[in-house]
Write an enzyme that holds these catalytic residues in place. Structure first.
Site, PDB file in Angstrom:
ATOM      1  N   SER A   1       0.899  -0.960  -0.041  1.00 25.35           N
ATOM      2  CA  SER A   1       0.047  -0.012  -0.052  1.00 25.35           C
ATOM      3  C   SER A   1       0.759   1.349   0.186  1.00 25.35           C
ATOM      4  O   SER A   1       1.878   1.278   0.569  1.00 25.35           O
ATOM      5  CB  SER A   1      -1.152   0.258   1.296  1.00 25.35           C
ATOM      6  OG  SER A   1      -1.595   1.244   1.259  1.00 25.35           O
TER       7      SER A   1
ATOM      8  N   TYR B   1      -2.476  -1.127  10.265  1.00 28.43           N
ATOM      9  CA  TYR B   1      -2.489  -1.670   8.993  1.00 28.43           C
ATOM     10  C   TYR B   1      -1.289  -1.299   8.047  1.00 28.43           C
ATOM     11  O   TYR B   1      -0.599  -1.732   7.389  1.00 28.43           O
ATOM     12  CB  TYR B   1      -3.726  -0.766   8.324  1.00 28.43           C
ATOM     13  CG  TYR B   1      -4.009  -1.056   6.762  1.00 28.43           C
ATOM     14  CD1 TYR B   1      -4.273  -2.014   6.142  1.00 28.43           C
ATOM     15  CD2 TYR B   1      -3.355   0.172   5.881  1.00 28.43           C
ATOM     16  CE1 TYR B   1      -4.757  -2.178   4.836  1.00 28.43           C
ATOM     17  CE2 TYR B   1      -3.499  -0.020   4.448  1.00 28.43           C
ATOM     18  CZ  TYR B   1      -4.060  -1.347   3.875  1.00 28.43           C
ATOM     19  OH  TYR B   1      -4.416  -1.367   2.402  1.00 28.43           O
TER      20      TYR B   1
END
Length: 283
Positions: A174, A187
């Site tokens: 990400s 995350y």
């Protein structure tokens, strides 16, 4: 092949694509060219979002697809229909990637059905926004790492005996790994682990002729964010902070996975591609 009792479902994640308005764009944007003809791909989180778009594009390029998903049966059935509409075979595997036993079963079912495995797409993930690190519970911390990075280890361990020279593994990291994210501490940490895993696994498997790469999407319109993965405040301006001024669509990310999975990227391993709306990162 599914042990539903072992499933862990927290909040509303990963969410149902069929409930979103507007709907994410998953449709491949160009005719296929046989880039994955005769191949078999196992794609996690393939019921919706980026995973669905990857499944649709891979099918158009000639691959049969094992669709691994957590709980969203209707979305998974729709992805299966999409793959079959491209003239390819598809199977549904309802499994929690955070369970090693389920990952072993998923790979076994793929081999039992198709007789081979050529491409592993580690796309499944979960996120839970928290503005204060003290609000991240032990359960949430463990669960986020279990889904986002432990599952990749489990699936590679299960798949490796079946992957031959020329096989490809593509992991989903990400933009938060490179930029950080104030509300996604756990995350973002898993995404950093995924990038390190990608680079290290590439070094580990390159002599076997297996390439390992990753894709680091920016803000993409999928069920993950509106179904609990982002705060209401963040959703109001979701994607507007990118240079392009908008969130991306899943079918704008899928071609990066295809490129890394096929022979077009035969001289690439240990690398990360960045479909992120123009955000400059040190990749």
């Amino acid at each position: 092949m599914t042990d539903t009792a072992e499933m862990i479902h927290e909040d509303a994640l990963p969410g149902e694509e069929r409930t979103l308005d507007p709907k994410p764009e998953w449709q491949p944007r160009y005719p296929g060219a046989g880039r994955l003809a005769g191949k078999v791909a196992l794609i996690t989180g393939a019921d919706s979002g980026i995973g669905r778009a990857v499944a649709a594009l891979f099918a158009r390029e000639g691959a049969d697809i094992a669709i691994l998903y957590l709980l969203e049966d209707a979305d998974a059935e729709e992805t299966k229909r999409i793959v079959e509409a491209e003239g390819r075979r598809a199977i549904l595997i309802k499994a929690d990637v955070g369970s090693k036993k389920m990952c072993d079963r998923a790979v076994a079912q793929t081999i039992e059905t198709f007789g081979r495995l050529d491409v592993l797409i580690n796309n499944a993930g979960e996120q839970h926004p928290d503005k204060d690190i003290r609000d991240i519970t032990e359960e949430q911390l463990l669960r986020t790492f279990q889904t986002n990075i432990f599952g990749m280890f489990y699936l590679v361990q299960a798949a490796l005996p079946h992957l031959k020279p020329g096989a490809a593994i593509v992991n989903c990291t990400s933009v938060t790994m490179y930029q950080g994210s104030a509300e996604l501490l756990d995350y973002s940490s898993t995404k950093g682990a995924i990038t390190a895993f990608t680079r290290s696994l590439s070094e580990n498997l390159i002599e076997k002729g297996i390439r390992v790469n990753a894709v680091a999407p920016g803000p993409i319109w999928t069920p993950l964010n509106p179904c609990g993965g982002a705060s209401p405040e963040k959703l109001e301006t979701f994607g507007e902070n990118t240079p392009m001024g908008r969130p991306g669509q899943p079918n704008e990310v899928a071609p990066a996975f295809l490129f890394l999975a096929c022979e077009d990227a035969s001289y690439m391993s240990g690398q990360v591609l960045h479909p992120n709306g123009g955000i400059i990162v040190n990749g």
